[in-house]
Design an enzyme around this catalytic site. Sequence first.
Site, PDB file in Angstrom:
ATOM      1  N   GLU A 129      -1.105  -8.904   3.430  1.00 15.05           N
ATOM      2  CA  GLU A 129      -0.811  -9.490   4.746  1.00 15.05           C
ATOM      3  C   GLU A 129      -2.063 -10.012   5.443  1.00 15.05           C
ATOM      4  O   GLU A 129      -1.994 -10.920   6.262  1.00 15.05           O
ATOM      5  CB  GLU A 129      -0.081  -8.483   5.643  1.00 15.05           C
ATOM      6  CG  GLU A 129      -0.866  -7.252   6.079  1.00 15.05           C
ATOM      7  CD  GLU A 129      -0.742  -6.067   5.138  1.00 15.05           C
ATOM      8  OE1 GLU A 129      -0.473  -6.286   3.937  1.00 15.05           O
ATOM      9  OE2 GLU A 129      -0.937  -4.922   5.586  1.00 15.05           O
ATOM     10  N   CYS A 163       0.837  -1.201   0.000  1.00 15.12           N
ATOM     11  CA  CYS A 163       0.000   0.000   0.000  1.00 15.12           C
ATOM     12  C   CYS A 163       0.873   1.253   0.000  1.00 15.12           C
ATOM     13  O   CYS A 163       1.417   1.614  -1.035  1.00 15.12           O
ATOM     14  CB  CYS A 163      -0.989  -0.053   1.156  1.00 15.12           C
ATOM     15  SG  CYS A 163      -2.432   0.954   0.821  1.00 15.12           S
ATOM     16  N   HIS A 214      -3.453  -4.836   0.667  1.00 13.59           N
ATOM     17  CA  HIS A 214      -2.803  -5.384   1.867  1.00 13.59           C
ATOM     18  C   HIS A 214      -2.831  -6.907   1.855  1.00 13.59           C
ATOM     19  O   HIS A 214      -3.713  -7.520   2.477  1.00 13.59           O
ATOM     20  CB  HIS A 214      -3.522  -4.869   3.121  1.00 13.59           C
ATOM     21  CG  HIS A 214      -3.297  -3.428   3.388  1.00 13.59           C
ATOM     22  ND1 HIS A 214      -2.188  -2.947   4.047  1.00 13.59           N
ATOM     23  CD2 HIS A 214      -4.032  -2.342   3.054  1.00 13.59           C
ATOM     24  CE1 HIS A 214      -2.253  -1.629   4.131  1.00 13.59           C
ATOM     25  NE2 HIS A 214      -3.369  -1.238   3.530  1.00 13.59           N
TER      26      HIS A 214
HETATM   27  N1  GLN Z   1      -1.788   6.890   2.906  1.00  8.19           N
HETATM   28  C1  GLN Z   1      -1.944   6.127   1.715  1.00  8.19           C
HETATM   29  C2  GLN Z   1      -3.327   6.259   1.117  1.00  8.19           C
HETATM   30  O1  GLN Z   1      -4.245   6.693   1.765  1.00  8.19           O
HETATM   31  C3  GLN Z   1      -1.611   4.658   1.956  1.00  8.19           C
HETATM   32  C4  GLN Z   1      -2.581   3.970   2.867  1.00  8.19           C
HETATM   33  C5  GLN Z   1      -2.099   2.654   3.384  1.00  8.19           C
HETATM   34  O2  GLN Z   1      -0.925   2.334   3.330  1.00  8.19           O
HETATM   35  N2  GLN Z   1      -2.997   1.864   3.898  1.00  8.19           N
HETATM   36  O3  GLN Z   1      -3.550   5.922  -0.013  1.00  8.19           O
END
Ligand code: GLN
Length: 545
Positions: free
Chosen positions: A509, A381, A507
């Site tokens: 994970e 992400c 994500h």
């Molecule tokens: N801050 C980034 C976004 O809002 C990444 C978010 C995250 O890593 N979950 O897109």
Amino acid sequence: MPKYIFVTGGVVSSVGKGIAVASIGTVLKSRGISVAIKKLDPYLNVDPGTMSPYQHGEVYVTKDGAETDLDLGNYERFTDIECTADSNTTSGQIYSTLITRERRGDFLGGTIQIVPHLTNEIKSRFKRLADRSGAEVLLIEVGGTVGDIEGQPFLEAIRQMRNDVGKNNVFYIHVTFLPYLQSTQELKTKPTQHSVNELRGMGIQPDAILCRADYPIAESLRDKIALFCDVEKQAVIPLTTASTIYEIPLMLEDCGFGQLIVDKLGISKREADLSEWRALVERIKTPHEPVNIALVGKYVELNDAYYSVREALYHAALHHDRSLNLFWVQSEELDKDEVENALRTAQGIIIPGGFGLRGIEGMINAARYARENKIPYLGLCLGMQVMTIEFARYVFNSEEPNSTEFDPDTKYPVIDYMLEQKTLQTKGGNMRLGNYPCRLVDDTRAARAYGQSLVQERHRHRLEFNNKYRAELGEAGMIFSGLSPDDMLVEICELRDHPWMVGCQFHPEFVSRPGRPHPLFRDFIGVAEDVFREGAQPPLPLETG
Ligand code: GLN
């Protein structure tokens, strides 16, 4: 009608109540019993999505896009059941639903009270989970410890359930902690007695007490707890700290707890099959060569902030018969001069998710180090966005490229808000959340990892790769290996001239399981384990003669 198991906590928090619940789920599931699990959180936030990881640890995201407590991650990893928004309820949700109904006029003429209105609302959430899951057993964990002021309505609701569904259909488990006194070298039961008294004061007599302790629990202590807390001795379950959390289901089963629960609830007798689980624990306990992985993030002082990432790395290392040597690097301190020193032993670098500007330049330095030194890299992400920013800075030979989250006026907004995110006025529950499809592009590292052409992955973010830069970054060597089916969103990117540098906008994970690592984590560790770094010893050749 389903059976209900309610789990409360006493004495102190953080003794592993969530792991105990997940393990009870595993033990039941191993008998072929269908289970649904729910966590009740007493805080007034509607969900943990707006809380800092320092307050709450990781925010776990379900497939249907609920932002939930990290215990749900353990429920999923242990039982391999996919949770939903029904699996986590907070006081904030209960109050907000009730007050909305009151304003609508649902209770015209009436006074709205904790009992019965709030408790009815809580119980309706149990019923909803029961109806939607169709599970034979509902396992419900009450967050916090008995005596917390916000937890009282939840305790009252679970107390009422005994009469609502009948006493043969409910089973109450209280998880406590036995402190060890150095001076007399003994474990003490008094705090457990007090906390059971407190629970009784709420009208709940536990059917079983799970005693957590850091030292072995003598039989005499079990006798004492049974006597003072009015619980059968066989229902006083010793749970000493294990070398791996994945051993807990076996400990519970081997002391007869699984059988005790099904007997008490009158569930027809079925044999438990934990053979796969036993093999897993055996494998975990076998000594392995380590693989050194650096996790570069800004919440590294609190390991719970990256709970699922750590578990997913652990599953992947185990798959390759490696032990995970994870070291945490504070990105805020990672300036250009520090980066070599901090990462010189890393065989792989991982940058997890996150929000806000703090520590971003350090993460970009780590991504640059990984790219230039050809160290395997996995970006999750934010880690994918950081990898894109770093690559764009290299390609455009400028320090300008950035995400508009960190620099709204950047000349090169390579990561930007989607149109619908730009106009949002509120913060809660409105990111791109939960499962979205991702199409894998043939002949890429990502496609090889998955061995499938279409997958679903869980998201939690506001910003996306800016398509304006696809052509230029693509020509310079960035491969867009995972795309939304309509090609509009970049879901995975990787670098052509690098052994394994992959970033994903989701994500992975959250869906890794102990016996089934996520493909991206699996391949990341698979490449990292063959990297030799400073100070590392190649494995010694086996003696032949
Ligand atoms: N801050 C980034 C976004 O809002 C990444 C978010 C995250 O890593 N979950 O897109």
